[in-house]
Design an enzyme around this catalytic site. Structure first.
Site, mmCIF file in Angstrom:
data_model
loop_
_atom_site.group_PDB
_atom_site.id
_atom_site.type_symbol
_atom_site.label_atom_id
_atom_site.label_comp_id
_atom_site.label_asym_id
_atom_site.label_seq_id
_atom_site.Cartn_x
_atom_site.Cartn_y
_atom_site.Cartn_z
ATOM 1 N N ASN A 80 0.879 -1.251 0.163
ATOM 2 C CA ASN A 80 -0.052 -0.072 0.061
ATOM 3 C C ASN A 80 0.849 0.887 0.023
ATOM 4 O O ASN A 80 2.044 1.157 0.373
ATOM 5 C CB ASN A 80 -0.901 0.065 1.290
ATOM 6 C CG ASN A 80 -0.365 0.073 2.671
ATOM 7 O OD1 ASN A 80 0.547 0.942 2.703
ATOM 8 N ND2 ASN A 80 -0.132 -1.089 3.330
ATOM 9 N N ASP A 119 -3.839 -6.624 5.934
ATOM 10 C CA ASP A 119 -4.811 -7.267 6.507
ATOM 11 C C ASP A 119 -5.036 -8.617 5.923
ATOM 12 O O ASP A 119 -5.352 -9.752 6.620
ATOM 13 C CB ASP A 119 -6.277 -6.599 6.757
ATOM 14 C CG ASP A 119 -6.034 -5.443 7.298
ATOM 15 O OD1 ASP A 119 -5.577 -5.290 8.360
ATOM 16 O OD2 ASP A 119 -6.743 -4.558 6.913
ATOM 17 N N ASP A 133 -3.059 -9.671 13.761
ATOM 18 C CA ASP A 133 -3.226 -8.404 14.030
ATOM 19 C C ASP A 133 -2.083 -8.098 15.120
ATOM 20 O O ASP A 133 -2.337 -8.443 16.368
ATOM 21 C CB ASP A 133 -4.556 -7.787 14.443
ATOM 22 C CG ASP A 133 -4.801 -6.427 14.734
ATOM 23 O OD1 ASP A 133 -3.925 -5.863 15.311
ATOM 24 O OD2 ASP A 133 -5.676 -6.034 14.228
ATOM 25 N N ILE A 134 -1.027 -7.589 14.830
ATOM 26 C CA ILE A 134 -0.039 -7.183 15.724
ATOM 27 C C ILE A 134 -0.320 -6.443 16.820
ATOM 28 O O ILE A 134 -0.259 -6.888 18.199
ATOM 29 C CB ILE A 134 1.268 -6.527 15.139
ATOM 30 C CG1 ILE A 134 1.525 -7.496 13.685
ATOM 31 C CG2 ILE A 134 2.502 -6.330 16.072
ATOM 32 C CD1 ILE A 134 2.611 -6.730 12.999
#
Ligand code: C5P
Length: 398
Positions: A210, A279, A306-307
């Site tokens: 991204n 994600d 999810d960290i």
């Protein structure tokens, strides 16, 4: 308000070609609202004359220990009294040696010894001179005396050689100076951040990523460092240089970023997830380049871990801060993130022009409510976020 308004800064200029960059440094300081007193050594004056510094600072330039202008005849004492900082740029090998040994045989060396304010030194010299044990010994002595050493940088030198010894650019010295003047509200705290995008491989030459630039995370790392914290920055694939003194760990994929975070986590007081972590990732990257054909290609994606949620769920979780970049319903999503991920603070921003811009308009969401911050460049927004976190942490122990 200008960043340095009401502050007085002493700029010491010694004899090196990089003295021309000191002129730019004075200009930047004046533009930021500082009152600038330039103290020029005799050899500094051979490179750039006093009239240049006088014109740029709008104030008299100091060159002589025996200057009769101050009523008490003590320029060496008066100049640093009430000054926010003194910065020597450029600092020659000779001047560094003088500082290390406490010599006081001209105005600048005397005022450094008599100073009553923090001292920052930006070395500038030929690479051989920088590498010599004598210079390294002297620099180590200055560091242990509490003097900040800025640079030097590596690159092409005035003598035609390449290597370490170039003075930092004026803008970098300016930024270090402004940073050193920030209140040390998080001294003794350890902060871990993630920043930038992640890259999830599809095959050996392609991947999903991204446009996160990493700038917000790097600005926050700098702001935490400037507030006195010990900072570790886990960075996704970005070209940015980590701020001086920040420990950087590079990661490419979400899974690598998670491993780096868990590895660095013990002992951290604050964790801030700034990274735009993917994600989803391709379920199993192809071992070889996928060949194109006329048929549609379907990629099977699987969720990443999810960290931030994982760190915040730990029994020994540090003070956890998340980011929410949303294209709509910011407040609702940010609040949900605060609760669902068990965070202490969410920094929300409504994305209108996409990720990766220079400025940021953010709202902070915490248990006490919503706090919109003024629009600013990312470093100023970062300083506001750090100050809000320090406000939240101060009354309790984390
Ligand atoms: O749930 P969402 O992805 O919108 O949450 C964003 C926040 O969670 C950011 O602080 C981001 O750094 C963090 N995050 C994470 N690991 C993921 C996804 C998001 O740490 N896999």
């Amino acid at each position: 308000m200008a960043e340095l308004s009401g502050k007085r800064v002493v700029v010491g200029v010694t004899g090196g070609v990089a003295a021309y960059k000191a002129a730019e440094l004075v200009r930047l300081l004046v533009k930021a609202g500082a009152l600038v007193d330039v103290a020029l050594t005799q050899s500094g004056g051979r490179f750039v004359g006093a009239p240049t510094f006088q014109a740029l600072s709008g104030r008299p330039v100091w060159t002589d220990l025996w200057d009769a202008r101050p009523d008490n005849g003590m320029a060496h004492i008066d100049l640093t009294r009430g000054a926010a900082a003194c910065v020597i740029a450029p600092a020659t090998a000779d001047f560094i040696a003088k500082l290390a040994h406490g010599f006081a045989d001209d105005l600048l060396s005397t005022l450094c010894l008599a100073r009553d304010c923090p001292l920052l030194v930006a070395p500038a010299m030929n690479r051989q001179m920088w590498e010599k044990p004598a210079t390294q010994r002297n620099v180590a002595q200055l560091r242990s005396d509490g003097i900040a050493i800025l640079g030097p940088a590596s690159g092409e030198q005035a003598c035609g050689e390449e290597g370490l010894g170039r003075m930092l650019e004026a803008a970098d010295i300016f930024e270090e100076l402004v940073g050193s003047l920030q209140p040390k509200r998080l001294a003794g705290r350890r902060v871990l951040l993630t920043a930038g995008p992640t890259f999830e491989a599809i095959d050996p030459v392609r991947g999903i990523t991204n446009p996160s630039s990493g700038r917000m995370g790097f600005a926050l790392a700098r702001a935490f460092r400037d507030a006195g914290a010990a900072v570790t920055l886990v960075a996704g694939p970005v070209e940015l240089a980590a701020p001086r003194g920040v420990r950087r760990v590079d990661a490419v994929s979400a899974e690598e970023m998670r491993a780096a975070v868990l590895d660095a986590l013990p002992g951290q007081h604050i964790f801030v997830g700034v990274a735009a972590v993917a994600d989803y990732r391709p379920a199993g990257a192809a071992a070889h380049k996928i060949k194109k054909s006329a048929a549609p290609l379907t990629l099977q994606l699987e969720p990443t871990r999810d960290i931030l949620a994982e760190v915040a769920a730990r029994a020994d979780a540090p003070f956890c801060v998340g980011f929410a970049a949303e294209s709509r319903d910011l407040a609702a999503y940010a609040r949900r993130k605060l609760e669902e991920k068990k965070l202490r603070l969410v920094v929300g921003n409504l994305i209108q022009d996409g990720l990766g811009g220079e400025t940021n308009a953010v709202t902070l969401f915490d248990a006490a409510g919503e706090h919109p911050l003024p629009l600013g460049d990312k470093l100023n927004v970062a300083r506001d976020i750090v100050s809000h976190i320090a406000d939240m942490i101060d009354p309790c122990t984390v």
